[in-house]
Design an enzyme around this catalytic site. Structure first.
Site, PDB file in Angstrom:
ATOM      1  N   ARG A  87       0.840  -1.200   0.000  1.00 51.20           N
ATOM      2  CA  ARG A  87       0.000   0.000   0.000  1.00 51.20           C
ATOM      3  C   ARG A  87       0.872   1.246   0.000  1.00 51.20           C
ATOM      4  O   ARG A  87       2.091   1.190   0.206  1.00 51.20           O
ATOM      5  CB  ARG A  87      -0.905   0.011   1.240  1.00 51.20           C
ATOM      6  CG  ARG A  87      -0.131   0.025   2.541  1.00 51.20           C
ATOM      7  CD  ARG A  87      -0.972   0.415   3.741  1.00 51.20           C
ATOM      8  NE  ARG A  87      -0.246   0.208   4.987  1.00 51.20           N
ATOM      9  CZ  ARG A  87       0.673   1.034   5.469  1.00 51.20           C
ATOM     10  NH1 ARG A  87       1.002   2.138   4.807  1.00 51.20           N
ATOM     11  NH2 ARG A  87       1.266   0.768   6.620  1.00 51.20           N
ATOM     12  N   GLY A  88       0.237   2.407  -0.153  1.00 46.76           N
ATOM     13  CA  GLY A  88       0.957   3.659  -0.037  1.00 46.76           C
ATOM     14  C   GLY A  88       1.198   4.021   1.416  1.00 46.76           C
ATOM     15  O   GLY A  88       0.772   3.330   2.341  1.00 46.76           O
ATOM     16  N   ARG A  90       3.459   5.259   4.942  1.00 48.12           N
ATOM     17  CA  ARG A  90       4.611   4.814   5.714  1.00 48.12           C
ATOM     18  C   ARG A  90       4.173   3.776   6.739  1.00 48.12           C
ATOM     19  O   ARG A  90       3.334   2.918   6.440  1.00 48.12           O
ATOM     20  CB  ARG A  90       5.320   6.040   6.314  1.00 48.12           C
ATOM     21  CG  ARG A  90       5.921   6.906   5.192  1.00 48.12           C
ATOM     22  CD  ARG A  90       6.438   8.256   5.631  1.00 48.12           C
ATOM     23  NE  ARG A  90       7.655   8.184   6.434  1.00 48.12           N
ATOM     24  CZ  ARG A  90       8.378   9.247   6.759  1.00 48.12           C
ATOM     25  NH1 ARG A  90       8.022  10.465   6.336  1.00 48.12           N
ATOM     26  NH2 ARG A  90       9.465   9.124   7.506  1.00 48.12           N
ATOM     27  N   ILE A  91       4.716   3.786   7.925  1.00 51.57           N
ATOM     28  CA  ILE A  91       4.438   2.701   8.870  1.00 51.57           C
ATOM     29  C   ILE A  91       3.249   3.018   9.770  1.00 51.57           C
ATOM     30  O   ILE A  91       2.985   4.180  10.079  1.00 51.57           O
ATOM     31  CB  ILE A  91       5.689   2.401   9.728  1.00 51.57           C
ATOM     32  CG1 ILE A  91       5.581   1.010  10.379  1.00 51.57           C
ATOM     33  CG2 ILE A  91       5.905   3.486  10.780  1.00 51.57           C
ATOM     34  CD1 ILE A  91       6.912   0.500  10.919  1.00 51.57           C
ATOM     35  N   TRP A  93       0.393   0.816  12.836  1.00 52.42           N
ATOM     36  CA  TRP A  93       0.149  -0.359  13.679  1.00 52.42           C
ATOM     37  C   TRP A  93      -1.313  -0.729  13.599  1.00 52.42           C
ATOM     38  O   TRP A  93      -2.186   0.143  13.467  1.00 52.42           O
ATOM     39  CB  TRP A  93       0.519  -0.029  15.131  1.00 52.42           C
ATOM     40  CG  TRP A  93       0.152  -1.109  16.119  1.00 52.42           C
ATOM     41  CD1 TRP A  93       0.888  -2.221  16.452  1.00 52.42           C
ATOM     42  CD2 TRP A  93      -1.030  -1.170  16.915  1.00 52.42           C
ATOM     43  NE1 TRP A  93       0.228  -2.985  17.377  1.00 52.42           N
ATOM     44  CE2 TRP A  93      -0.966  -2.358  17.690  1.00 52.42           C
ATOM     45  CE3 TRP A  93      -2.160  -0.367  17.042  1.00 52.42           C
ATOM     46  CZ2 TRP A  93      -1.961  -2.736  18.580  1.00 52.42           C
ATOM     47  CZ3 TRP A  93      -3.167  -0.733  17.919  1.00 52.42           C
ATOM     48  CH2 TRP A  93      -3.055  -1.907  18.683  1.00 52.42           C
ATOM     49  N   GLY A 162      -4.628   3.944   3.838  1.00 52.80           N
ATOM     50  CA  GLY A 162      -3.564   3.507   2.954  1.00 52.80           C
ATOM     51  C   GLY A 162      -4.175   2.603   1.903  1.00 52.80           C
ATOM     52  O   GLY A 162      -4.890   1.655   2.241  1.00 52.80           O
ATOM     53  N   GLY A 173      -7.218   0.038   2.713  1.00 54.45           N
ATOM     54  CA  GLY A 173      -8.338   0.918   3.047  1.00 54.45           C
ATOM     55  C   GLY A 173      -8.096   1.759   4.265  1.00 54.45           C
ATOM     56  O   GLY A 173      -7.166   2.572   4.286  1.00 54.45           O
ATOM     57  N   LEU A 174      -8.896   1.544   5.318  1.00 59.03           N
ATOM     58  CA  LEU A 174      -8.848   2.439   6.469  1.00 59.03           C
ATOM     59  C   LEU A 174      -8.868   1.666   7.773  1.00 59.03           C
ATOM     60  O   LEU A 174      -9.341   0.533   7.844  1.00 59.03           O
ATOM     61  CB  LEU A 174     -10.028   3.421   6.417  1.00 59.03           C
ATOM     62  CG  LEU A 174     -11.433   2.811   6.509  1.00 59.03           C
ATOM     63  CD1 LEU A 174     -11.933   2.770   7.949  1.00 59.03           C
ATOM     64  CD2 LEU A 174     -12.398   3.611   5.631  1.00 59.03           C
ATOM     65  N   CYS A 191       3.093   6.793  10.573  1.00 60.42           N
ATOM     66  CA  CYS A 191       2.824   7.471   9.297  1.00 60.42           C
ATOM     67  C   CYS A 191       3.901   8.498   8.953  1.00 60.42           C
ATOM     68  O   CYS A 191       3.684   9.374   8.109  1.00 60.42           O
ATOM     69  CB  CYS A 191       1.443   8.124   9.292  1.00 60.42           C
ATOM     70  SG  CYS A 191       0.097   6.974   9.644  1.00 60.42           S
TER      71      CYS A 191
END
Length: 254
Positions: A87-88, A90-91, A93, A162, A173-174, A191
């Site tokens: 996905r797009g 960054r990191i 949890w 993402g 998704g979310l 993020c």
């Protein structure tokens, strides 16, 4: 949030390629890797028109996931493993008490990624305002849904987004924070953002706001936003740097 250009479709037009009912699949607690593999399988079937549009509703056991723009300094300091994902962003949890929605839908042509993301955000804003977080909105330059700073508290993210789109079909998704712990965010730069915080609906409202409570309003708002009945509005209350702008794709770990 003001988009960098007008959407490809009128605000009241569906962004989906067809108008058949969404199939909602409530999967419960699912391992992240297993859910990712299921998404890929379903997305391939949707691209081949073997199935219709679906939305997966689930929770994940505790896991860090790293999007394509994750930087080395973002990664956890607690030694926990990370799943590098397509996905797009960054990191982030995931964990129990967090409502995760993965739409597997074919977008209408021409595909409008920006409008799709804005519609996901609009659905979350509608749902969280419905339960009482009435100031929730957007920060220009950053994806997700946010609660504005107040008193000694900084701006804080209540839902992360993402996505990935392949052959016109959406994946990922979310994730909406309901009753989950925030402890695991202390060990990453969530993020890629270090000038804001993370929150949950339960913290914001001072009561338990469960995944079960939030699932119906989120699904109602999501279906309406994708169909164009819930129009994207300007809920921007601040602006901030885009944490992914100009970053190269990070090398996969391991």
């Amino acid at each position: 949030m003001t988009a960098p250009r007008k959407p490809f479709f009128p605000a009241d037009r569906s962004i989906r390629a067809d108008d058949s009912p969404l199939e909602i699949r409530r999967l419960g607690l699912v391992d992240y890797q297993q859910a990712w593999e299921l998404q890929a399988e379903l997305a391939a079937q949707r691209a081949a028109d073997e199935i219709g549009d679906q939305v997966l509703i689930l929770e994940h056991p505790s896991v860090y996931t790293a999007g394509k723009r994750t930087q080395p300094e973002d990664r956890p300091t607690n030694g926990q493993p990370v799943v590098d994902v397509d996905r797009g962003g960054r990191i982030t949890w995931h964990g129990e008490g967090q409502l995760v929605a993965y739409p597997i839908i074919r977008l209408a042509d021409p595909v409008d990624v920006v409008d799709y993301v804005r519609r996901l955000e609009e659905a979350v804003i509608e749902a969280v305002r419905h339960v009482g977080v009435v100031e929730a909105g957007r920060i220009d330059g950053r994806s997700g849904v946010w609660v504005p700073a107040s008193d000694t508290r900084r701006d804080r993210k209540v839902a992360a987004l993402g996505i990935r789109i392949t052959r016109g079909v959406t994946m990922h998704g979310l994730a909406l924070n309901c009753t989950n712990t925030l402890d695991f965010y202390d060990h990453i730069v969530a993020c890629g953002i270090d000038d804001a915080d993370v929150t949950t609906l339960s913290l914001e409202l001072g009561r338990q706001v469960t995944v079960e409570e939030m699932t119906p309003p989120l699904l109602d708002a999501l279906e309406a936003a994708l169909a164009g009945r819930l129009k994207v509005a300007d809920h921007t209350f601040a602006e901030a740097p885009d944490p992914t702008k100009g970053l190269p794709r990070a090398p996969r770990q391991g």
